[in-house]
Design an enzyme around this catalytic site. Structure first.
Site, mmCIF file in Angstrom:
data_model
loop_
_atom_site.group_PDB
_atom_site.id
_atom_site.type_symbol
_atom_site.label_atom_id
_atom_site.label_comp_id
_atom_site.label_asym_id
_atom_site.label_seq_id
_atom_site.Cartn_x
_atom_site.Cartn_y
_atom_site.Cartn_z
ATOM 1 N N ASP A 156 0.845 -1.199 0.000
ATOM 2 C CA ASP A 156 0.000 0.000 0.000
ATOM 3 C C ASP A 156 0.877 1.244 0.000
ATOM 4 O OD1 ASP A 156 0.762 -0.530 2.728
ATOM 5 O OD2 ASP A 156 -0.783 0.866 3.410
ATOM 6 N N GLU A 211 0.111 -0.807 5.976
ATOM 7 C CA GLU A 211 1.177 -0.159 6.734
ATOM 8 C C GLU A 211 0.971 1.347 6.817
ATOM 9 O OE1 GLU A 211 4.979 1.685 7.809
ATOM 10 O OE2 GLU A 211 3.818 2.009 5.991
#
Length: 455
Positions: A88, A152
């Site tokens: 991500d 994250e």
């Protein structure tokens, strides 16, 4: 090893093309409209793992975005390295400041420009390609497991449960992470510590609706003004954080530790020039390297309220808000600091407004031992490919899951990053040097080799 170098040379163009394909996927975990893109990116990571030589790879659903898990087990008696990364990326805003599309990667002056180029797709992808190099040359010296998550950048809120539920699957000897930076390619370094994080949001409410600033201005408190005053009061004249109890558990470095930290190559003039600032700012009595590595901080990350559109609108807003992050050092606890922050904000709020404080996410600071076999294997790997010993440094950023790995899995982490501080991560025009990308692929197999030899 010559076989590794030959394989990289023969496949480097393909490696780059595959990375660019991954960078084209707008896997923004914070934005719900990219939910399908997150799934698409997870599947792309899975397919790349399988092509690289993983015996199996799977998409693991979570309460949020999925985790991608893959493994290559050659002998259960051999050591196992667990590679962690994330697919991500941060939102690309503000888009108008990019000189090329954030999800239209371009290579210019030896640099890859795209959101996620360094943080963390480019660095994560090095590990997939390094596995391929070892697997396809039949020279993998140990077992490899990979856990690549999709949250994250939004706090890894579902990773803890995944770790608890999959302790046997994730059983390993060390965690290897490339989500950090080096001083430079001329001065390679390994981060031996990271700061923790407490991320907060403050909402200030005044009147029950937006008001005409001419009719009500001067008679009703403006939430933007009050919020700005409250934020300004969080630092004193020495840029020391004013929250009572904030520093209670902070341990100062010894003079010897400070001297060692400040011996790293650093030019304050070049630092200011790179940032376009005339002077640096920070806590009095500490150097820039200390302020960014071993001292706690508090920074507003965003502030909004009222009218911000085109043209003019004379409004006294009902609400104003800010997001504030605090970087923490060893012994500070993110939950405790979040609570101290909440109590302080509520205490200093004047009676003509109300405040709401929300804790978003946090994590603990970590220090990794530089005398461990894993750290020594990483240092030897860098010495092999760079021709010089790495400098141990302290990272100013946060990877909250590093402390989680130790708590839940009982595993230490090696932070073998190849980014640079000027890679514009979280900013427009994020970049990752082509040289660094290939240097990482070249170096990582040596970590596996040298770590396996310690067991």
């Amino acid at each position: 090893m010559q076989a590794w170098n030959d394989y990289i040379a023969a496949n480097k163009d393909r490696f780059m093309g595959e990375l660019l394909d991954l960078l084209r996927i707008p896997s923004v975990s914070a934005d719900s409209k990219h939910k399908d893109d997150m799934v698409r990116c997870a599947n792309a990571v899975k397919e790349n793992m399988l092509k690289a030589g993983c015996d199996k790879a799977e998409i693991c659903p979570t309460g949020g975005h999925p985790i991608v898990y893959g493994e290559k087990i050659i002998d259960a008696a051999l050591p196992t390295i667990l590679v962690y990364g994330h697919y991500d990326v941060q939102p690309a805003d503000p888009l108008n400041l990019w000189h090329s599309g954030p999800f239209e990667p371009v290579i210019k002056d030896g640099k890859i420009y795209a959101r996620g180029a360094c943080d963390d797709k480019g660095q994560m992808f090095m590990h997939i390609k390094a596995l391929e190099v070892m697997a396809k040359t039949n020279s993998l010296p140990c077992n490899v497991k990979m856990m690549i998550e999709g949250e994250e950048e939004v706090g890894s809120s579902n990773l803890g449960k995944f770790l608890e539920d999959n302790k046997e699957k994730l059983k390993a000897d060390i965690v290897l992470v490339s989500d950090t930076s080096m001083i430079s390619m001329e001065h390679p370094s390994i981060e031996s510590g990271l700061r923790g994080l407490a991320y907060m949001e403050v909402e200030v409410t005044g009147p029950n609706r937006d008001l005409h600033s001419g009719v009500y201005g001067g008679a009703v408190a403006n939430p933007i003004t009050i919020l700005a005053e409250m934020i300004a009061s969080l630092h004193d004249e020495n840029n020391h954080i004013t929250i009572p109890g904030f520093y209670d558990k902070v341990q100062d470095l010894t003079e010897a530790e400070r001297k060692a930290l400040n011996s790293a190559p650093f030019s304050l003039d070049e630092y200011k020039k790179d940032l376009g600032v005339k002077e640096v700012w920070g806590e009095k009595g500490y150097t820039t390297l200390e302020r960014t590595g071993v001292r706690p901080t508090m920074e507003p990350n965003g502030i909004w309220g009222g009218y911000t559109g085109e043209g003019a609108k004379t409004v006294l807003p009902s609400k104003a808000s800010a997001k504030i992050s605090m970087r923490l050092v060893p012994n500070q606890n993110s939950d405790e600091i979040s609570e101290l922050f909440r109590k302080h904000i509520e205490k200093i709020a004047p009676p003509y407004v109300s405040v709401k404080v929300t804790a978003h996410h946090g994590g603990e600071a970590v220090v990794t031992p530089t005398d461990s076999p894993a750290y020594k294997a990483a240092a030897k790997a860098i010495q092999t490919t760079f021709g010089k010993d790495p400098i141990p440094t302290r990272g100013g950023g946060s990877i909250p899951i590093v402390a989680l790995f130790e708590k839940t899995l009982g595993l230490k982490t090696v932070l073998l990053g190849f980014g640079l501080d000027n890679d514009n991560i979280h900013s427009p025009n994020e970049k990752y040097d082509v040289f660094n990308f290939y240097k990482g692929i070249e170096t990582i197999p040596y970590f596996h080799k040298y770590f396996a030899e310690t067991k």
